[in-house]
Scaffold this active site. Structure first.
Site, PDB file in Angstrom:
ATOM      1  N   LYS A  89       0.935  -1.171  -0.162  1.00 33.21           N
ATOM      2  CA  LYS A  89       0.041   0.228  -0.066  1.00 33.21           C
ATOM      3  C   LYS A  89       0.868   1.298   0.005  1.00 33.21           C
ATOM      4  CE  LYS A  89      -4.428  -1.800   0.275  1.00 33.21           C
ATOM      5  NZ  LYS A  89      -5.131  -1.501  -0.912  1.00 33.21           N
ATOM      6  N   GLU A 111      -9.823   5.680   3.030  1.00 30.39           N
ATOM      7  CA  GLU A 111     -10.493   4.409   3.687  1.00 30.39           C
ATOM      8  C   GLU A 111      -9.582   3.304   3.806  1.00 30.39           C
ATOM      9  OE1 GLU A 111      -9.323   2.695   0.118  1.00 30.39           O
ATOM     10  OE2 GLU A 111     -10.212   4.994   0.384  1.00 30.39           O
ATOM     11  N   SER A 377       1.479  -9.793  -0.845  1.00 30.08           N
ATOM     12  CA  SER A 377       1.274  -8.386  -0.740  1.00 30.08           C
ATOM     13  C   SER A 377       1.198  -7.687   0.700  1.00 30.08           C
ATOM     14  CB  SER A 377      -0.079  -8.192  -1.114  1.00 30.08           C
ATOM     15  OG  SER A 377      -1.140  -8.993  -0.164  1.00 30.08           O
TER      16      SER A 377
END
Length: 395
Positions: A89, A111, A377
């Protein structure tokens, strides 16, 4: 056939910007300026320097000897879990915070579901000294407590959302409402390849560093830039977009997207959008969406907060419809088994989201010499409570 966004913000028939009139100034400003800003030499240098010196890129491409033996193929793990903040991210939030600065924004909203995007947003806001507000479903606040505390320590205000099923979709709804009410000074850092154009394309471009590095690393390790297959989990789909991006036009590379089946696609407790969804509009873009006959969103379910979303990004909807990517789903139980397997065999505890991608290896068959890259991830620190609960139940 092109698998990239066109000049109107569409991937095939999916995408666009289906937004209320009050959002047009915000979205128009982004659409008109994002390419010019992020493609400038000055931006690219600052972004690349931060990825190297702050995020810790390139992330390693690790050959897993024991998984390769188990699945009788050449299994490599792309270690996004080793990035600063523990997931992919940060690739996107670093890019978007630099963009927000150049747009003159002083207030950042986001969010989050699993909390990884929230932590990554709070991190870059702390570095830039900007106000940060993160919307998070109340259910996710309770099941991702470590990340909530990290966000607060980083100076962010975490606002729990109690509407709907109190997960990612509902957090996104509230963030959009905030942005509509605060257009002048606020930038909304969307964490996935969802939302109105240009967000799906912008986020994919920032995450594309994953597959850019893969090509270089595979060339060094195998002699070829191209693997036989790339596997990634898909909720909204940002890590998969990044892992697939620089292979989209290499048709010989199999792209395998793994969705969350939850308790099973036939149980009404699932988030497997391509198995259960149909065309609809959610959060400003046209895509595949889990919905009732009269168009009401069906609440998704997954053990993984980051995949607990009733749709997929328009890029992925197009990859599914054109057949460029193979979509499959795995259950909660299959996901947990895959997480324990990686932990036991390699000493790597993956995020529950990433464990979905690993679980797909049980359902796929490769030749011994085929090179397969699984995108890890994120790391599993945030999921320890869930892992321990299920581990104890097994004993």
């Amino acid at each position: 056939m092109s698998y990239h966004v066109d000049q109107n913000g569409y991937y095939g028939r999916f995408g666009g910007a289906f937004i209320p009139e009050m959002m047009y100034p915000n979205v128009d400003e982004l659409r008109n300026r994002y390419r010019e800003i992020i493609e400038s030499e000055e931006f690219r240098k600052e972004y690349t320097d931060l990825l190297r010196d702050y995020v810790g890129r390139p992330s390693p491409l690790y050959y897993s000897n024991r998984l390769s033996q188990q699945y009788e193929a050449q299994i490599y793990l792309k270690r996004e879990d080793l990035n600063h903040t523990g997931s992919h991210k940060i690739n996107n939030t670093v890019g978007q915070i630099l963009l927000a600065k150049r747009l003159g924004k002083q207030r950042i909203i986001a969010e989050t579901g699993a909390g990884q995007h929230g932590v990554a947003t709070a991190t870059v806001c702390a570095r830039e000294g900007l106000q940060c507000i993160v919307y998070m479903g109340a259910l996710d606040v309770s099941r991702q407590a470590p990340n909530v505390e990290k966000m607060k320590m980083l100076g962010a205000e975490v606002r729990p959302v109690y509407s709907g099923n109190q997960t990612l979709k509902d957090a996104t709804n509230e963030a959009i409402r905030d942005w509509i009410n605060n257009p002048e000074d606020t930038h909304y850092i969307i964490g996935s390849v969802v939302g109105p154009h240009p967000y799906p394309d912008m986020v994919a471009r920032f995450q594309a560093v994953i597959s850019e590095e893969m090509r270089q690393q595979l060339k060094e390790k195998t002699g070829s830039e191209l693997p036989n297959a790339v596997i990634a989990c898909v909720g909204g789909g940002s890590n998969a977009a990044g892992a697939f991006y620089h292979f989209l036009d290499d048709e010989e590379v199999k792209l395998i997207a793994v969705e969350a089946a939850g308790k099973g696609v036939d149980t009404n407790e699932s988030a497997a959008t391509t198995a259960l969804g149909k065309t609809g509009v959610l959060h400003g873009s046209k895509s595949l969406l889990m919905q009732t006959e009269d168009g009401q969103v069906i609440e998704p379910y997954s053990i993984s907060a980051g995949l607990d979303y009733p749709g997929i990004g328009p890029m992925h909807a197009n990859l599914y419809e054109t057949g460029r990517a193979k979509f499959m789903s795995v259950t909660d139980e299959e996901t947990l088994e895959a997480a324990y397997n990686l932990t036991e065999k390699e000493g790597i505890i993956p995020a529950l989201e990433s464990a979905h991608a690993l679980a797909a290896l049980e359902k796929l068959k490769f030749d011994q010499d085929e090179v397969v890259v699984v995108n890890i991830s994120g790391r599993g620190d945030k999921d320890m409570e869930t892992y321990l609960k299920h581990f104890r139940a097994k004993q």
